[in-house]
Design a protein around this motif. Structure first.
Motif, PDB file in Angstrom:
ATOM      1  N   GLN A  74       0.818  -1.205   0.000  1.00  0.00           N
ATOM      2  CA  GLN A  74       0.000   0.000   0.000  1.00  0.00           C
ATOM      3  C   GLN A  74       0.849   1.250   0.000  1.00  0.00           C
ATOM      4  O   GLN A  74       1.873   1.325   0.668  1.00  0.00           O
ATOM      5  CB  GLN A  74      -0.907   0.028   1.233  1.00  0.00           C
TER       6      GLN A  74
ATOM      7  N   TRP B  52      -3.619   3.478  -1.852  1.00  0.00           N
ATOM      8  CA  TRP B  52      -3.896   2.628  -2.996  1.00  0.00           C
ATOM      9  C   TRP B  52      -2.922   1.466  -3.035  1.00  0.00           C
ATOM     10  O   TRP B  52      -1.868   1.481  -2.405  1.00  0.00           O
ATOM     11  CB  TRP B  52      -3.849   3.428  -4.301  1.00  0.00           C
TER      12      TRP B  52
ATOM     13  N   SER C  48      -7.776   1.897  -1.855  1.00  0.00           N
ATOM     14  CA  SER C  48      -8.218   1.062  -0.740  1.00  0.00           C
ATOM     15  C   SER C  48      -8.608   1.881   0.485  1.00  0.00           C
ATOM     16  O   SER C  48      -9.141   1.337   1.446  1.00  0.00           O
ATOM     17  CB  SER C  48      -7.123   0.062  -0.360  1.00  0.00           C
TER      18      SER C  48
ATOM     19  N   ASP D 200     -10.593  -0.866  -4.267  1.00  0.00           N
ATOM     20  CA  ASP D 200     -10.187  -2.202  -3.843  1.00  0.00           C
ATOM     21  C   ASP D 200     -10.785  -2.423  -2.461  1.00  0.00           C
ATOM     22  O   ASP D 200     -10.271  -1.915  -1.468  1.00  0.00           O
ATOM     23  CB  ASP D 200      -8.662  -2.303  -3.796  1.00  0.00           C
TER      24      ASP D 200
END
Length: 180
Positions: free
Chosen positions: A4, A20, A26, A82
């Motif tokens: 991440q 992300w 995310s 996500d």
């Protein structure tokens, strides 16, 4: 897998952050009042994330979020999320929330009815309280019964929710109480 990554970006409500990975965004961190505090919150919640320059796709998402928070009616539906690891019920709540246009609102009860029954209203509220991607999943557009603001777990609470709704031009029935 590169893990991440995150970056901080300035918006009309203050510095926000975005996380992300390989499959999309995310997480989104609403402002904590300063860039330093926003960065610290991300690092507390995502110790493995490292700060990085956004990819072109993330850069487009940031620009879209900034536009929305400056009053342009961008629905952000083209932003790839996500949500791996997010419970199926919550994903259903988030999908419905993402269908609410900027400047419009719905209630916890209306989302609950779409998911099977008004008795799920509390579960809808809990799912929205765990929303990993506020702004993109516009939990601020979901109100309590009677178009009252209800709760908001972000920094600033209901005041932040009302500010975001005001930027979008939404009308909310809000009489301040001792608890605001």
């Amino acid at each position: 897998m590169t893990g991440q990554r995150f970056t901080i970006f300035e918006t009309a409500i203050g510095p926000c952050g975005v996380l992300w990975g390989e499959r999309g965004i995310s997480g989104v961190q609403l402002t904590m009042g300063s860039e330093e505090k926003t960065r610290k919150r991300i690092q507390q919640r995502h110790a493995d994330a490292r700060e990085a320059e956004p990819t072109a796709e993330v850069g487009r998402a940031i620009e879209a979020m900034k536009e929305l928070l400056s009053g342009k009616p961008n629905d952000l539906n083209d932003i790839e999320l996500d949500l791996e690891g997010v419970p199926e019920f919550n994903r259903g709540v988030y999908a419905i929330a993402r269908s609410i246009p900027p400047g419009q609102t719905t209630t916890y009860g209306e989302i609950a009815k779409k998911l099977g029954g008004v008795e799920l209203s509390r579960d809808v509220g809990q799912a929205l309280g765990h929303n990993p991607c506020p702004i993109v999943v516009p939990c601020h557009r979901v109100l309590a019964a009677g178009n009252k603001p209800g709760g908001f777990s972000a920094n600033g609470g209901v005041a932040t929710k009302l500010k975001m709704l005001a930027i979008e031009g939404a009308i909310v029935n809000h009489t301040p109480s001792l608890f605001d």
